[in-house]
Structure formats: C-alpha cells, structure tokens
Design a protein around this motif. Sequence first.
Motif, mmCIF file in Angstrom:
data_model
loop_
_atom_site.group_PDB
_atom_site.id
_atom_site.type_symbol
_atom_site.label_atom_id
_atom_site.label_comp_id
_atom_site.label_asym_id
_atom_site.label_seq_id
_atom_site.Cartn_x
_atom_site.Cartn_y
_atom_site.Cartn_z
ATOM 1 N N GLU A 90 41.795 21.824 67.075
ATOM 2 C CA GLU A 90 43.108 22.169 66.517
ATOM 3 C C GLU A 90 42.919 23.304 65.517
ATOM 4 O O GLU A 90 42.141 23.179 64.583
ATOM 5 C CB GLU A 90 43.710 20.971 65.796
ATOM 6 N N LEU A 91 43.653 24.380 65.734
ATOM 7 C CA LEU A 91 43.638 25.502 64.796
ATOM 8 C C LEU A 91 44.972 25.507 64.063
ATOM 9 O O LEU A 91 46.026 25.331 64.669
ATOM 10 C CB LEU A 91 43.475 26.827 65.535
ATOM 11 N N SER A 92 44.913 25.699 62.759
ATOM 12 C CA SER A 92 46.154 25.844 61.996
ATOM 13 C C SER A 92 46.005 27.035 61.061
ATOM 14 O O SER A 92 44.914 27.339 60.588
ATOM 15 C CB SER A 92 46.493 24.562 61.230
ATOM 16 N N PHE A 93 47.123 27.697 60.839
ATOM 17 C CA PHE A 93 47.138 28.917 60.037
ATOM 18 C C PHE A 93 48.179 28.776 58.949
ATOM 19 O O PHE A 93 49.276 28.294 59.185
ATOM 20 C CB PHE A 93 47.470 30.122 60.925
ATOM 21 N N ASN A 94 47.816 29.224 57.763
ATOM 22 C CA ASN A 94 48.739 29.218 56.637
ATOM 23 C C ASN A 94 48.446 30.464 55.813
ATOM 24 O O ASN A 94 47.606 30.446 54.923
ATOM 25 C CB ASN A 94 48.578 27.950 55.813
ATOM 26 N N GLY A 95 49.119 31.549 56.184
ATOM 27 C CA GLY A 95 48.901 32.805 55.476
ATOM 28 C C GLY A 95 47.495 33.315 55.663
ATOM 29 O O GLY A 95 47.092 33.682 56.759
ATOM 30 N N GLU A 96 46.730 33.303 54.590
ATOM 31 C CA GLU A 96 45.360 33.830 54.629
ATOM 32 C C GLU A 96 44.319 32.758 54.950
ATOM 33 O O GLU A 96 43.127 33.003 54.857
ATOM 34 C CB GLU A 96 45.034 34.478 53.287
ATOM 35 N N THR A 124 36.562 22.704 59.229
ATOM 36 C CA THR A 124 36.079 23.863 58.487
ATOM 37 C C THR A 124 37.244 24.818 58.221
ATOM 38 O O THR A 124 38.269 24.754 58.888
ATOM 39 C CB THR A 124 34.927 24.584 59.232
ATOM 40 N N LEU A 125 37.081 25.674 57.237
ATOM 41 C CA LEU A 125 38.122 26.613 56.816
ATOM 42 C C LEU A 125 37.571 28.028 56.754
ATOM 43 O O LEU A 125 36.397 28.228 56.443
ATOM 44 C CB LEU A 125 38.636 26.265 55.419
ATOM 45 N N SER A 126 38.432 28.999 57.013
ATOM 46 C CA SER A 126 38.133 30.407 56.739
ATOM 47 C C SER A 126 39.310 30.973 55.980
ATOM 48 O O SER A 126 40.466 30.652 56.277
ATOM 49 C CB SER A 126 37.945 31.199 58.035
ATOM 50 N N ARG A 127 39.016 31.810 55.039
ATOM 51 C CA ARG A 127 40.071 32.376 54.186
ATOM 52 C C ARG A 127 39.807 33.866 53.993
ATOM 53 O O ARG A 127 38.665 34.293 53.888
ATOM 54 C CB ARG A 127 40.071 31.658 52.844
ATOM 55 N N VAL A 128 40.885 34.616 53.928
ATOM 56 C CA VAL A 128 40.801 36.040 53.638
ATOM 57 C C VAL A 128 40.772 36.187 52.126
ATOM 58 O O VAL A 128 41.638 35.653 51.425
ATOM 59 C CB VAL A 128 42.011 36.799 54.218
ATOM 60 N N TYR A 129 39.774 36.906 51.632
ATOM 61 C CA TYR A 129 39.684 37.178 50.190
ATOM 62 C C TYR A 129 39.877 38.659 49.952
ATOM 63 O O TYR A 129 39.410 39.504 50.709
ATOM 64 C CB TYR A 129 38.318 36.762 49.630
ATOM 65 N N CYS A 130 40.561 38.970 48.890
ATOM 66 C CA CYS A 130 40.771 40.351 48.488
ATOM 67 C C CYS A 130 40.200 40.525 47.092
ATOM 68 O O CYS A 130 40.550 39.808 46.161
ATOM 69 C CB CYS A 130 42.258 40.693 48.499
ATOM 70 N N PHE A 131 39.284 41.474 46.986
ATOM 71 C CA PHE A 131 38.681 41.765 45.682
ATOM 72 C C PHE A 131 39.242 43.086 45.172
ATOM 73 O O PHE A 131 39.155 44.111 45.844
ATOM 74 C CB PHE A 131 37.157 41.859 45.788
ATOM 75 N N GLU A 132 39.840 43.048 44.022
ATOM 76 C CA GLU A 132 40.426 44.252 43.453
ATOM 77 C C GLU A 132 39.556 44.748 42.310
ATOM 78 O O GLU A 132 38.912 43.984 41.609
ATOM 79 C CB GLU A 132 41.825 43.950 42.938
ATOM 80 N N ASP A 133 39.559 46.065 42.147
ATOM 81 C CA ASP A 133 38.768 46.680 41.057
ATOM 82 C C ASP A 133 39.409 46.441 39.722
ATOM 83 O O ASP A 133 40.514 46.334 39.496
ATOM 84 C CB ASP A 133 38.633 48.192 41.283
#
Length: 133
Positions: A90-96, A124-133
């Motif tokens: 089962e895959l589920s998505f919630n934004g990032e 298991t989980l995967s998440r998009v991370y955004c690193f800002e300067d």
Amino acid sequence: LSIFTAVIYNIIFVYTIINTATHDLERVSVITVNETLVNANVRDLNHTIPEMPATQSFFDNLSNFGYQQISGAYIKKENDKEFYRISNIELSFNGELMEIKADLTIPLLWEIDSVSEIVIPINTLSRVYCFED
C-alpha cells in the motif's frame, strides 16, 4: 540439529531479512521520490509528490531492484529459490511524504512445529526535504 539451534538460526535469519527488505523499500522509495518530482528547475518550490507517476515509478523500481512480480507479490530470489516475498503493498501520499506499508513473507530455514514461513508487516517513509540558505 536441536530445536533450540533451529530457533536461534531462524530468528537471526528473519531479523536479517526484515532489515534487508526494509532497506530495499527505503531505497526504492527514495529513488521514486527523486524521479517523480516535477522539474529540476522548480522542484525546490513544489515538494508535493505526484501520486500516479510515483506509484508507477515505485513498482518499476522494485522490478529494477531484482524483484519478480508473481500473482500480485514481489519476490526476491537467490539461486532461483524464493528468498522472501513482499505483498499487499500500500502506497500513500500526503504532500511531501510517501508511506509504504506491506507484508513481508519469509520462508524459514527449518520448519518449526509445522510453521514453514512467517508474515511480518513492514512500514517505511520517504519525505522531500528542502534546505534553504
């Protein structure tokens, strides 16, 4: 071979397979998330994982990782013998965030009290991370 020894070997074997399968799912999900983000030029602006392309990419990547799809399950083999099986994915998505839930079926090295395989739920989980300067 004593029953105690068989139980210990099976426990170690099962623990190793759980880690291997979970690690494979994590790698596949990270590759999937990276492949399906919209565009390299704007990906830092939009962190939403697109569900349809990500779902297809995930299952394609499982095949690329050496899993064979048979009757709705993904089977990992070694020396033409089933090593373990991942099913009910089962895959589920919630934004990032992308979450994977599945059942891991592991054939035991030795049958114990007529039990020849066990089924363990994994997540298991995967998440998009955004690193800002």
